[in-house]
Design an enzyme around this catalytic site. Structure first.
Site, PDB file in Angstrom:
ATOM      1  CD  GLU A 167     -15.960  15.717 -27.690  1.00 42.02           C
ATOM      2  OE1 GLU A 167     -15.668  14.570 -28.089  1.00 42.02           O
ATOM      3  OE2 GLU A 167     -15.629  16.747 -28.320  1.00 42.02           O
ATOM      4  NE  ARG A 204     -17.834  22.538 -31.906  1.00 41.07           N
ATOM      5  CZ  ARG A 204     -17.837  21.460 -32.659  1.00 41.07           C
ATOM      6  NH1 ARG A 204     -18.571  21.402 -33.736  1.00 41.07           N
ATOM      7  NH2 ARG A 204     -17.093  20.438 -32.337  1.00 41.07           N
ATOM      8  CE  LYS A 251     -12.534  15.450 -31.635  1.00 43.71           C
ATOM      9  NZ  LYS A 251     -13.691  16.129 -31.066  1.00 43.71           N
TER      10      LYS A 251
END
Ligand code: 3PG
Length: 214
Positions: free
Chosen positions: A42, A46, A130
């Protein structure tokens, strides 16, 4: 679960990656993950250059599953898909963003921790969520409590997972896989400690296998 979700569940852990130097680090990192038995990543938005990293991993390692994380906007969904991302992870439940991913035909795993989040996910027809931030939101006890009214979901807890608590999570049938950055910390990546990353991945895979055998 669909095929992609089953493949992720089979691996059992999803490294959450922030790459500051995608041109330099994406390929050796992908090699290290694959060597450790964890051909999934993943890659979080960011860091600027997330799309570059996703593209490099997909092109160089076509058998690897590469998703985009910390996706907050439709523009980022578009960027991730254009780079070859196979799934999208969002930190929170944004129904519009989830619907946008569904319209674009890409799997999406939104961060959910509350009954309201789960209810929204139910209405959107999701199957895998998630659970973020896992430890800080009540950990396994909260996940178990949530699965009483919402037994239809599998979850990928992320946030505070490590080699110490991985087995406890994986043993629970509600858990599809665990996400984490412990095997791909900035310290390991920035210093090119690829062998250590491979070792941490191998240890994780062993823990997953042992927990599922038990
Ligand atoms: C994420 O974005 O999924 C988390 O920051 C990962 O949490 P961790 O660093 O505690 O594994």
């Amino acid at each position: 679960m669909n095929d992609l979700q089953k493949r992720i569940a089979e691996i059992g852990v999803v490294p959450v990656i922030k790459l500051n130097h995608p041109e330099r680090d994406a390929a050796p990192l992908a090699e290290a993950l694959i060597a450790g038995g964890v051909p999934v990543a993943e890659v979080t938005f960011r860091a600027a250059g997330a799309a570059t990293a996703i593209r490099a991993m997909r092109e160089g390692f076509p058998d690897m599953l590469v998703g985009a994380g910390t996706v907050l906007t439709e523009a980022q969904v578009d960027e991730a898909i254009a780079a070859g991302a196979q799934f999208i992870v969002t930190p929170g439940m944004d129904a519009e963003l989830v619907a946008y991913c569904q319209a674009r035909g890409i799997d999406v795993f939104p961060g959910c921790t509350t009954p309201t989040d789960y209810h929204t996910a139910y209405k959107l027809g999701l199957e895998v969520l998630k659970f973020f931030p896992a430890e800080q939101s009540g950990g396994l006890a909260k996940i178990k409590a949530m699965s009483a009214p919402f037994p239809m979901f599998k979850v990928m807890p992320t946030g505070g997972i490590s080699l110490k608590n991985l087995a406890d999570y994986i043993k629970n049938p509600v858990i599809a896989a665990c996400g984490g950055s412990y095997m791909v910390t900035a310290e390991l990546i920035d210093n090119g400690k690829w062998d250590e990353i491979t070792t941490l991945c191998r240890q994780s895979v062993e823990i997953v296998k042992a927990a599922r055998r038990a």
